[in-house]
Structures are given as C-alpha cells and as structure tokens.
Design an enzyme around this catalytic site. Structure first.
Site, PDB file in Angstrom:
ATOM      1  N   LYS A  91       0.042   0.302  10.374  1.00 38.17           N
ATOM      2  CA  LYS A  91       0.385   1.652   9.919  1.00 38.17           C
ATOM      3  C   LYS A  91      -0.345   1.982   8.627  1.00 38.17           C
ATOM      4  CE  LYS A  91       3.328   3.740   7.279  1.00 38.17           C
ATOM      5  NZ  LYS A  91       2.684   4.993   6.820  1.00 38.17           N
ATOM      6  N   GLU A  95       1.713  -7.945  -0.893  1.00 35.54           N
ATOM      7  CA  GLU A  95       0.762  -7.686  -1.990  1.00 35.54           C
ATOM      8  C   GLU A  95       1.280  -6.445  -2.696  1.00 35.54           C
ATOM      9  OE1 GLU A  95      -1.816  -9.530  -2.733  1.00 35.54           O
ATOM     10  OE2 GLU A  95      -2.505 -10.534  -0.915  1.00 35.54           O
ATOM     11  N   CYS A 144      -4.304  -1.808  -7.693  1.00 39.04           N
ATOM     12  CA  CYS A 144      -3.165  -2.672  -8.025  1.00 39.04           C
ATOM     13  C   CYS A 144      -3.521  -3.646  -9.136  1.00 39.04           C
ATOM     14  CB  CYS A 144      -2.731  -3.437  -6.787  1.00 39.04           C
ATOM     15  SG  CYS A 144      -4.109  -4.222  -5.965  1.00 39.04           S
ATOM     16  N   GLU A 183       3.810   0.426 -13.932  1.00 36.67           N
ATOM     17  CA  GLU A 183       2.508   0.659 -13.322  1.00 36.67           C
ATOM     18  C   GLU A 183       2.287   2.172 -13.232  1.00 36.67           C
ATOM     19  OE1 GLU A 183       2.136  -0.265  -9.129  1.00 36.67           O
ATOM     20  OE2 GLU A 183       0.241  -1.261  -9.548  1.00 36.67           O
TER      21      GLU A 183
HETATM   22  P1  NAP Z   1       4.235   2.458  -0.999  1.00 37.74           P
HETATM   23  O1  NAP Z   1       4.939   3.707  -1.257  1.00 37.74           O
HETATM   24  O2  NAP Z   1       4.965   1.173  -1.092  1.00 37.74           O
HETATM   25  O3  NAP Z   1       3.575   2.607   0.436  1.00 37.74           O
HETATM   26  C1  NAP Z   1       2.822   1.601   1.072  1.00 37.74           C
HETATM   27  C2  NAP Z   1       2.939   1.763   2.564  1.00 37.74           C
HETATM   28  O4  NAP Z   1       4.288   1.515   2.977  1.00 37.74           O
HETATM   29  C3  NAP Z   1       2.625   3.155   3.078  1.00 37.74           C
HETATM   30  O5  NAP Z   1       1.994   3.061   4.322  1.00 37.74           O
HETATM   31  C4  NAP Z   1       4.007   3.765   3.192  1.00 37.74           C
HETATM   32  O6  NAP Z   1       4.068   4.863   4.039  1.00 37.74           O
HETATM   33  C5  NAP Z   1       4.787   2.599   3.724  1.00 37.74           C
HETATM   34  N1  NAP Z   1       6.227   2.673   3.528  1.00 37.74           N
HETATM   35  C6  NAP Z   1       6.973   3.471   2.713  1.00 37.74           C
HETATM   36  N2  NAP Z   1       8.280   3.183   2.820  1.00 37.74           N
HETATM   37  C7  NAP Z   1       8.392   2.178   3.717  1.00 37.74           C
HETATM   38  C8  NAP Z   1       9.488   1.430   4.238  1.00 37.74           C
HETATM   39  N3  NAP Z   1      10.753   1.653   3.856  1.00 37.74           N
HETATM   40  N4  NAP Z   1       9.231   0.454   5.141  1.00 37.74           N
HETATM   41  C9  NAP Z   1       7.973   0.182   5.524  1.00 37.74           C
HETATM   42  N5  NAP Z   1       6.901   0.856   5.074  1.00 37.74           N
HETATM   43  C10 NAP Z   1       7.101   1.844   4.175  1.00 37.74           C
HETATM   44  O7  NAP Z   1       3.004   2.271  -1.962  1.00 37.74           O
HETATM   45  P2  NAP Z   1       1.919   3.364  -2.325  1.00 37.74           P
HETATM   46  O8  NAP Z   1       2.478   4.240  -3.381  1.00 37.74           O
HETATM   47  O9  NAP Z   1       1.362   3.979  -1.106  1.00 37.74           O
HETATM   48  O10 NAP Z   1       0.766   2.435  -2.914  1.00 37.74           O
HETATM   49  C11 NAP Z   1       0.678   2.131  -4.233  1.00 37.74           C
HETATM   50  C12 NAP Z   1       1.224   0.750  -4.515  1.00 37.74           C
HETATM   51  O11 NAP Z   1       0.529  -0.243  -3.771  1.00 37.74           O
HETATM   52  C13 NAP Z   1       1.044   0.367  -5.961  1.00 37.74           C
HETATM   53  O12 NAP Z   1       2.219  -0.164  -6.475  1.00 37.74           O
HETATM   54  C14 NAP Z   1      -0.042  -0.710  -5.913  1.00 37.74           C
HETATM   55  O13 NAP Z   1      -0.005  -1.600  -6.964  1.00 37.74           O
HETATM   56  C15 NAP Z   1       0.192  -1.342  -4.608  1.00 37.74           C
HETATM   57  N6  NAP Z   1      -1.005  -2.028  -4.132  1.00 37.74           N
HETATM   58  C16 NAP Z   1      -1.026  -3.383  -4.160  1.00 37.74           C
HETATM   59  C17 NAP Z   1      -2.155  -4.060  -3.740  1.00 37.74           C
HETATM   60  C18 NAP Z   1      -2.195  -5.554  -3.759  1.00 37.74           C
HETATM   61  O14 NAP Z   1      -3.054  -6.135  -3.127  1.00 37.74           O
HETATM   62  N7  NAP Z   1      -1.307  -6.219  -4.458  1.00 37.74           N
HETATM   63  C19 NAP Z   1      -3.262  -3.354  -3.271  1.00 37.74           C
HETATM   64  C20 NAP Z   1      -3.200  -1.965  -3.260  1.00 37.74           C
HETATM   65  C21 NAP Z   1      -2.054  -1.310  -3.689  1.00 37.74           C
HETATM   66  P3  NAP Z   1       3.779   6.340   3.416  1.00 37.74           P
HETATM   67  O15 NAP Z   1       2.350   6.350   3.046  1.00 37.74           O
HETATM   68  O16 NAP Z   1       4.040   7.276   4.491  1.00 37.74           O
HETATM   69  O17 NAP Z   1       4.694   6.487   2.247  1.00 37.74           O
END
Ligand code: NAP
Ligand code: MG
Length: 474
Positions: free
Chosen positions: A180, A254, A288, A385
């Site tokens: 997804k 991650e 991230c 963050e």
């Molecule tokens: P997010 O809100 O956690 O979303 C990530 C993914 O999860 C999206 O596809 C999102 O869908 C989906 N999602 C949302 N709620 C969910 C649930 N309850 N169950 C399962 N999936 C769900 O994160 P984001 O704001 O898109 O991304 C930013 C974050 O990612 C930052 O905190 C960043 O640090 C982290 N990140 C970490 C890494 C690493 O390797 N450590 C790399 C890149 C980013 P939707 O898009 O529809 O909300």
C-alpha cells in the site's frame, strides 16, 4: 537573496502518460476498487493529477488471496529464475527512469534533480542488488525458506524508493507482496505495477492496493499475511505493533528520526556546510534520517553559522520540475500545517528564527529553508520530528557533551560527525545510539548497506545482507 539568476529550465511533462483514473493492481491486472476513489494532487500547483481507487478490506482480501496463490509458483522457482525477473525489472526501471522521475516529482513535489539523480538510480540499484542475492541465499546464513505473503505499507517521502526497499528483497527471497503506497503519492507505485506486467512477472507476485490509512490497516490485520513491513510515523508504527502482537507475523518497522549532525571545530567548514544543507534541505527535509539537529562546537559557532546562512541564501526554492531547483514543494497541506505549527512553537518557546529572503509561488504548499538558533534541548523543535526544511542549531563544548545531547532523543536512526580526526569518529560512533553514523558526509545510501533504527525509530534492517533476514524464515 539569490546570488545567481537562471532562466527557467523545466523538464517536459510529456514523457508521462497521465491517466485520469487509476485502479488497483491485483493478480496482474488493473481492477476497480470498491471504495470511494480519491484524488492525488501535484503539491506544487494543487492541480488534481488523477483519481485513484480505494481498496476496501474485501479488495485487500482479494489481493492477499492472489499473492497467496502466486506464492506457490514464485517460491518454487529456482533463485536463478527469480533473479532474471528482478534483473529485468531493474533494467526496465532504468529504461523508463525519466518517466518515473517526472511522475515522482509531479505527485510528490520533490525536485527533478533529486528524483532523477538520487531516487531513480537508487531504485534501480536496489533491484539489481537483490536480484544478485536471489540465487545465493544459502550463503546469506539466514536459511532459504521464504515467509509467504508480505504486507507492506510505505510513506510519501520517497514513494518509489521505499517501494524498492520493500519489494526487491521480498521477491528475491521468494515471497509475494501486497503493497500500500501513501495516499498522497500513489502514482509511481502504479507505474511500477505496469513495469511488473512489462517484465511478465507472474500474476499475483506483486499487488498494489491504494487508499488511505484504513487500507493500510486492512493489509496489516489480514490473517493470511505472514510478514508486515512498515515505514512511516512512530505513532502509526505503535498501532501496527499492537495489531501484529501475538499473531506470529514477522514485523519490521522503520519509523521517525531526529538526527544530530555534529560539527567539531577541526572540521572542514565548507564541506560541513554542504553536509548540513544536504542533511536538512534534501527532499524538503521530508527525510526520516534528516540531520534536523545541528550540534556545533561553541568555538566555531559564529563562523559556521555565517557560512551556513550564506549557503542557504543561494538555495533555489520553486518548481520541482525545474532542473535548477534545490528545494521543492512540501508534500501536502497537512504536512505544511504541521511544519508551520512546530515553527511557530519554536519562536514562542524562545528560539531565534531565520530564513533567507525568497519568493514562494502563490499556489501550492511551500515552506522556506529555515534555521533556528539559540535552541535549547527542551524546545519542541529540538525534540519532535518536524519532517520539513527546518534546522535546529544547538552548541556543545566537549565530545562527551556532544554525545549526550545527540542521544537525548527518543529516536535513534542516524547521526553525522564532522572532524579531521579518525580516532574521534570511531569514539563518537561507538557512543552514538543511532542505526547509521555518517562521517564527514550525510545522507549517503547504498543498497549494500543496511539501514534501520534504535529505540522509537523502529527495529529490523533494510538493505544489504541484513535486509534478507526480514524476508526469510530464520
Ligand atoms: P504515516 O502517517 O505513518 O503513514 C505511513 C503509511 O501508513 C501511509 O501509507 C499511511 O496511509 C499508512 N497508514 C496510516 N494509518 C495507518 C494504520 N492505522 N494502519 C496501517 N497503515 C496506516 O507516516 P507519513 O506521515 O506518511 O510519513 C512520515 C513518517 O515516516 C515520518 O515520521 C518519517 O520519519 C517516517 N519515515 C521513516 C523512514 C525510515 O526508514 N525509518 C523512512 C521514511 C519515512 P496514508 O498515506 O493514507 O495516511
Ligand atoms: Mg500527490
């Protein structure tokens, strides 16, 4: 104030054949979703790019069933045969790199210079790298048994690269996937689906289900998924960890980060400035492992900050498709609101805010490169963050103080150390609680090098030999 003037040099959009609506990719075919379709926009203009299908839990179930069926076929292939498909996918990615890069910049807002010169070469490199492992798993030391169906959920900051990090090792090890993508950046994953067809990958080996968080939750909770791989926020990571607990599913997370970029007084200032800029303004700071906390040794604070401000003033913010653009658009209105809120808090809590004079486009989601000086460890901008082009500057006097401040965070994804002394680099690397420590560089990636966090940044490693472990029954 920009020192140089350039004529606009936008990349042509014609290379992308944008459709008005997109379906789900299930069992090798594009099919309609049962949910209400959603729109994905170009964050640089707010223009709607396409309508995209929403997968309900029934649709997710169909995708998982297709993946389960395909698992029998795919896992039975000799590794050398799976490798041929992965090499083919890698080559097609290279052939269609321009199309993928332009589409990534349109849907995500990142500068074409980055999607073209960083994201796409890395994406292809990941497929080449894991293609090479497919017939050598017995040498990896993790056994040779795949897990089954992998449910993978990825964020919007590196849409195609996060897909590559997840899909390439999963397929190399003989698993099949249901992935997804993020709601704001689904388009390159769907173009990747087309590439899977072009490569004649057996149907069901890769399935792409689009939708919002609920679709992701359905993937994670599906009882016939054997492995969950998630990249995203710590908040959602916690929810997923709870869902998966006790089910026997294998899990890698991650999550977020708040990396310290530590500059000692003996560092080469000009190189450090380039590293600081790259560390925080690369991909609008939607990284991230972004070096969002600059720790500078007190003795060089004035000199370094003056050089840094001079350099930041030359950054070009604007049209992501312009080849001269350094900083593109913030990915969504929601993310922009979060960056604004945290920056306002930074000011009200007493840090000093600075941005160069820069004209931002009227439409779209924009935030100027921003520095906060006089930041205390207790300030919200030093702890949370931001995930935007905002750098907090703190100071230190001794190496021990630098380590203590760097580790004073619930996260532990990455760190940077800038110094002439090799012995000090090793001393620091031993003490920093971070998955990756870069020395005299920042944000360097290679598919052969594992990546992942400590503490609230998650667990498990992606990339390299270690990345295979997550997809094998050890
Ligand atoms: P997010 O809100 O956690 O979303 C990530 C993914 O999860 C999206 O596809 C999102 O869908 C989906 N999602 C949302 N709620 C969910 C649930 N309850 N169950 C399962 N999936 C769900 O994160 P984001 O704001 O898109 O991304 C930013 C974050 O990612 C930052 O905190 C960043 O640090 C982290 N990140 C970490 C890494 C690493 O390797 N450590 C790399 C890149 C980013 P939707 O898009 O529809 O909300
Ligand atoms: Mg979009």
């Amino acid at each position: 104030m920009a020192i140089f003037e350039y004529a606009p040099a936008p990349e042509s959009r014609d290379v992308v054949d944008l459709r008005s609506s997109y379906g789900l990719f299930v069992n090798g075919e594009f099919v309609e979703g049962s949910g209400k379709p959603f729109k994905t926009v170009n964050p640089a203009t707010e223009e709607t790019l396409a309508e995209v299908a929403t997968a309900t839990s029934d649709d997710v179930d169909r995708a998982v069933q297709a993946a389960r069926k395909a698992f029998g076929v795919w896992s039975a292939l000799p590794g050398s045969e799976r490798a041929k498909y992965l090499f083919r996918i890698a080559r097609i990615i290279q052939e269609r790199a321009r199309e993928l890069a332009v589409l990534e910049s349109l849907d995500n807002g990142k500068p074409i210079r980055e999607s073209r010169d960083f994201d796409l070469p890395q994406v292809a490199a990941h497929f080449f790298y894991y293609a090479g492992w497919a017939d050598k798993l017995e040498y990896a030391g993790f056994g040779m048994k795949p897990l089954g169906v992998a449910g993978q959920v990825i964020p919007w900051n590196f849409p195609l690269l996060m897909l590559a990090w997840k899909v390439a090792p999963a397929l190399a090890c003989g698993n099949t996937v249901v992935l997804k993508p993020a709601e704001t950046t689904p388009l390159t994953a769907l173009l990747f689906a087309d590439i899977c067809r072009q490569a004649e990958l057996p149907p069901g080996v890769v399935n792409i289900v689009t939708g919002a968080g609920e679709t992701g939750a359905a993937v994670v909770a599906h009882p016939d998924v054997d492995k969950v791989a998630f990249t995203g926020s710590t908040e959602v990571g916690r929810i997923i960890a709870r869902t998966v607990a006790g089910t026997g599913k294998k899990l890698t997370l991650e999550l977020g980060g708040k990396a310290a970029n530590i500059v000692f007084e003996d560092a080469a200032i000009d190189q450090a400035v380039e590293g600081i800029v790259n560390g925080i303004f690369f991909n609008q700071g939607h990284v991230c492992c972004a070096g969002s906390r600059l720790l500078v040794q007190e003795s060089i604070q004035d000199e370094l900050l003056a050089a840094l401000k001079r350099r930041v003033a030359t950054l070009r913010v604007g049209d992501p498709l312009d080849k001269n653009t350094d900083v593109g658009a913030v990915n969504s209105a929601e993310q922009l609101a979060k960056i604004r809120r945290l920056s306002e808090l930074g000011e009200s809590e007493g840090a000093e805010r600075w941005s160069p004079a820069c004209e931002l486009p009227e439409r779209g989601f924009w935030f100027p490169p921003t520095l906060f000086t006089g930041v205390a460890q207790s300030h919200t901008i030093a702890r949370e963050e931001v995930f935007g082009p905002v750098l907090s500057v703190l100071t230190f006097r001794t190496p021990a103080e630098a380590v203590e401040k760097a580790n004073n965070t619930p996260y532990g994804l990455s760190a940077g150390v800038w110094t002439e002394k090799g012995s000090r680099i090793l001393w620091m690397a031993e003490r920093l609680r971070a998955g990756v420590v870069w020395a005299n560089t920042f944000n360097k990636f290679d598919p052969a090098s594992p990546f992942g966090g400590y503490k609230e940044s998650g667990f498990g490693r992606e990339g390299g030999l270690h990345g295979l472990e997550a997809y094998l029954d050890v």
